[in-house]
Structure formats: structure tokens, C-alpha cells
Design an enzyme around this catalytic site. Sequence first.
Site, PDB file in Angstrom:
ATOM      1  N   ASP A  78      18.340 -35.402 -26.249  1.00  0.00           N
ATOM      2  CA  ASP A  78      16.895 -35.590 -26.168  1.00  0.00           C
ATOM      3  C   ASP A  78      16.320 -35.851 -27.562  1.00  0.00           C
ATOM      4  OD1 ASP A  78      16.634 -33.059 -27.423  1.00  0.00           O
ATOM      5  OD2 ASP A  78      16.585 -32.042 -25.503  1.00  0.00           O
ATOM      6  N   SER A 120      10.020 -27.191 -19.705  1.00  0.00           N
ATOM      7  CA  SER A 120      11.464 -27.258 -19.952  1.00  0.00           C
ATOM      8  C   SER A 120      12.202 -27.295 -18.627  1.00  0.00           C
ATOM      9  CB  SER A 120      11.912 -26.036 -20.762  1.00  0.00           C
ATOM     10  OG  SER A 120      11.175 -25.905 -21.953  1.00  0.00           O
ATOM     11  N   GLY A 121      13.507 -27.654 -18.708  1.00  0.00           N
ATOM     12  CA  GLY A 121      14.357 -27.616 -17.522  1.00  0.00           C
ATOM     13  C   GLY A 121      15.113 -28.892 -17.315  1.00  0.00           C
ATOM     14  N   ASP A 159      22.822 -35.964 -23.130  1.00  0.00           N
ATOM     15  CA  ASP A 159      21.886 -34.862 -23.341  1.00  0.00           C
ATOM     16  C   ASP A 159      21.321 -34.862 -24.758  1.00  0.00           C
ATOM     17  OD1 ASP A 159      20.388 -32.613 -22.610  1.00  0.00           O
ATOM     18  OD2 ASP A 159      21.937 -31.215 -23.259  1.00  0.00           O
ATOM     19  N   ASN A 170      15.957 -35.608 -22.309  1.00  0.00           N
ATOM     20  CA  ASN A 170      16.929 -36.529 -21.720  1.00  0.00           C
ATOM     21  C   ASN A 170      16.610 -36.841 -20.260  1.00  0.00           C
ATOM     22  OD1 ASN A 170      18.045 -33.560 -21.801  1.00  0.00           O
ATOM     23  ND2 ASN A 170      18.784 -34.460 -19.899  1.00  0.00           N
ATOM     24  N   THR A 225       9.276 -22.893 -22.726  1.00  0.00           N
ATOM     25  CA  THR A 225       9.730 -22.198 -23.933  1.00  0.00           C
ATOM     26  C   THR A 225       8.868 -22.494 -25.151  1.00  0.00           C
ATOM     27  OG1 THR A 225      11.198 -24.051 -24.474  1.00  0.00           O
ATOM     28  CG2 THR A 225      12.143 -22.248 -23.184  1.00  0.00           C
ATOM     29  N   ARG A 230      18.612 -35.826 -32.251  1.00  0.00           N
ATOM     30  CA  ARG A 230      19.787 -35.098 -31.782  1.00  0.00           C
ATOM     31  C   ARG A 230      21.021 -35.992 -31.676  1.00  0.00           C
ATOM     32  NH1 ARG A 230      18.989 -30.805 -26.862  1.00  0.00           N
ATOM     33  NH2 ARG A 230      21.133 -30.588 -26.155  1.00  0.00           N
ATOM     34  N   ARG A 275       9.306 -20.116 -28.387  1.00  0.00           N
ATOM     35  CA  ARG A 275       9.099 -20.586 -29.765  1.00  0.00           C
ATOM     36  C   ARG A 275       7.853 -20.019 -30.417  1.00  0.00           C
ATOM     37  NH1 ARG A 275      14.181 -21.709 -29.060  1.00  0.00           N
ATOM     38  NH2 ARG A 275      14.582 -23.483 -27.717  1.00  0.00           N
TER      39      ARG A 275
END
Length: 543
Positions: A315, A199-200, A313, A270, A184, A340, A140
Site C-alpha cells: 500500500d 483499516s482492514g 500488499d 492495497n 487504527t 512500501r 496511532r
Amino acid sequence: MSRHRCEKRPANAAGPLFSGPVLVVLLLIMFGVHAPVVAAQGLDPEALLKPATDTWPTYNGDYSGRRFSSLDQINAGNVRSLTLAWIFHPHAPDIKATPLEVNGVLYFTAPDNVWAVDARFGREIWHYQRASEGDHIGNRGLGMYKNWLYFTTPDAHMVCLDAKDGTVRWIVELADSKLGYFATMAPLVVRDHVVVGVSGDVTDVRGFLESLDPATGAIQWRWFTDPDPGQPGSETWPKDTDAILHGGGMTWMTGTYDPELNLLYWGTGNPNPVLAGEGRAGDNLYTCSIVALNPDTGKLVWYFQPSPHDVHDWDAVETPVLFDAEFQGKPRKLLAQASRNGFFFLLDRTNGQHLAAAPFIDQNWAKGIDSRGRPVAKPESAPSPDGALVEPGSDGSSNWMAPSFDPQTGLFYVNARRIFSVFYLTATGKAEGWAGRDRILWANSTLRALDFRSGKVVWNHELGDGETISGILTTAGHLLFTADNSGNLLALDPATGKTLWHLNAGGHLDASPMTYQLDGRQYLLFAVQDNLFAFAIPTLASH
């Protein structure tokens, strides 16, 4: 600490599509500018506290996350005269970063890569590359502290570069990529803190946010999104299991900050296993939450959870946008998020008090809002072996693309998607990782302007079939910039959604527009797949 060699290329190795004397002459004629002069690098810390004008010093332009610029040279009256100033083609993966602009230099990223580019002419100044393993889904952008730049890598490291020439100062590991971590996000600099997340969600690891010393990379504090057993929030996880220690809650995206309150606002991801909730009964704090932290200590001040016990999912990492406005007759310090899960939330950012919640697009998974402002899930919306038809799908009604708040219209803008998916639960025995999958049946996209006081849709601009990932920028020129799913860059009237200008750029906008002003000229930047386009108003048209 490990160090890596800085790999640089000549300034003309990856410059504009047109180069040499012809380009210089054309630009001098079209824009009446002088030869490029690259100013000395160095970010004045005070710039982070001001609206973005001659600089864009952080991911969202300023700490508020509003993505609103006070520049108005490009405006509703002359936007039809927008002309291409330059193109930079880095010969790299798609650009999902928002460039920084400081002292006439643009800094932007793609996974494993950082570029410094002359912001007037699009000429490469330096390029840094560091090959890594890990998830290369995107990057980003950067954070900046004085003369130093910070970016995260697919193998979950933080790299600090000298902004002058791209040489490495230090590299530190944020997390073990062998466990499934990667990174990211664009780090956020708050005074002497470089705040960064991870992340992940393929493996069952804990999410966290941490602050690093900008000079050395040493950890100042770390806050886990899944609390340790016995800590506040742990009661929302099952007892006598290790579920909380594998609970997810990644901190994918850059947060926002209120200097007056000295509070850092961040969205969390999430819980894990992603689609299987049976082994983690409870709300699963602090996953799918908006949290307020003290940036000096990392201590939690308050939280709000848009999706308790998420199994889709969804988040809550979309930007927590900060602004001050009147609400129910009183001035309030507000925080807004288009989450989301398809719901818009308005909070008092001093204490996390819920003020308003409403769906901003169609959804079929929630039967209402509880007393704390949280959506209440329908039991039949949970993934099952036979499949559950749910709107939205796991990609979400919105995602990481930037929203915007325009103080001139008082409207909140979000690029949204209508997505129908069938969610399947596939795990047998102890669920791990995703524990299922969703099949997207159909999707299309729309830009929606919301009344922030209620979340109601004021106007709607359709963007076409498919899932948009284009961000939004609004400006004092009474313009809203974004893109549709047909490759058109758009300038809309932020009060009505009417199209005022469009250009087919031959690809999709995978990031968010940004703007800056140099030598009295305003530039508008779009990252279209693997090209960076800069637009401006020709000299004659601007007078």
C-alpha cells in the site's frame, strides 16, 4: 447516538515507576522545576498552522508530516547529557501512538484506551477505556479540536471525549466491523473537519475517507478509494463484474494538509483480493495511490499511483511529506513519499506531477520507471502456486513508521527494511481475501538519508537484523532521533548518520519520537513497548 461510560482511575493508579515524595524531591533537584500545574485544556486552532514547539497538536506535530522540530535546547553539543525525567507505565498493550501535547498535558492511546498525563511529571490525570471487539493491531493516536479529543477503535467507531476529564461526548460508527472493518489511525483536524479513515484487508470491502462534524459526529462527506461504476477511475477495473465494489484501498494512516492550497493529501492501501490480481485486471484506481482532496467537499483534485495493480500488499499509506524547496532551478511546492514498494517518489503537490522516482533500497520486482513515474513490474514477480521470490516482502521496504524531512540538511530520512519473501498464490476458484500468503525468509533494517531531488542514498546507518517499526524525529538541534533493533534509542548526526548518543531502553520503539518545550525545558519522548519515557537535559548541563 450511543454513549459509553467513562472509566477513570485515581491519578496514582498507573503513574511513574517511582512515585511519592522521593520522586518529587529528585526531580526538583535534577531539573529545578516547580510543582506540577496542569493548564486548562483547549487547543488554539492557530497552533495547527505553526511549527510544533511548546505544543505537539496533531499526529505528525504539524500539517506537513516532516516530523521536524524547531526546538534546539537538546542539541548535538549536549545530547550526551540527556537524563531520564520520568517514566509512565500504563499497564496496557504496546504504545504505537504519537502523543499529543497541548497546554502541558499529553494525550495518547492504545487500542480501547486513552490517557491524559501531566507532561512535566508523567502523572496520570485521567484514563478512558472502552472495550471492543475487532482487530487490536494498534492505535496511532488522537486528533484534537479545541477542548475535544477524537480517537478510532478496533470495532471501527469514532469516540469524542472532553479533554478536561475524559468523559464521552459522542460515539459514532465509521463502518461495520462484522464486515472486517476496523480503525487504527489518528484523525486529522482541518478547521471544522475531523478527517478519518478505516483499516482492514482480510475481507473484500471498499476503503474510504470521510469528514465528520467535530461537534456532532455527523458525516460531512465520504470519498471512496474505489470509485462507483461509471465514475472516473472505474475504467481501471474490469467491466461487468463486482470487483470494484470489493476492491480494498484502506486509508490506514494520517494524511497531511497544505493550508495555502487547501489540499488534503492521503495515501491509500492495497487492492483486494490482496495477492490475486487475475480477477481485477487494470491499474485498480485509487488503490495504492497518493491522492489530493478538497477538505471541504471531499472531491478528488489529483492522484498519483506508486503501485499500479498491486499484488504484493504494498500500500501507499506512508506519510506524504510536504515541503517547499528548489527543484531544477525553480522553487516548487513538493510532496515526497518513501513507499512500501521500495521506491521514493517526489511530486509537485499543486498538481501531482511526477518529478523524481528511484528505489531507496534493494528490490527485484520492477524493471524500470514508466513515463508517468511509476515502477513497471516484472511478470515473474507476481505470486504463483509454486512461489515467487520477491524483494521486498509484503511487510514492505518501509511501512507505517514515520519518515522525516530536515530543512537544515535538505535530506529525507526513512527507516527501511531489506526483506526477501516467497509469495504463494493459494486461491482456487474465485479469489477472496488474501488469496495467498508470503513467507519471509530473511530481513534486516537500515536508516537511509535520501537526496530528495533524486532519491539517491546520501548516507546509511544499519539498524540490525529483523524489521524495524521505529519512526524518526529531526530537530533544529542538529539531531535525528530513532531506535535500532537491539533496543537502543539513538541520536544521530542528521548530516552524516554518526551516532551521538544511545541508550538501551530494554525494549523496542514501536512508535515515533516526539518533543515539546514547557517552562523553558525541552522534553524528548519515546514510547518503548508499553512504557512512555521522557528525557531532558539537567539544569546545569543546559547552561
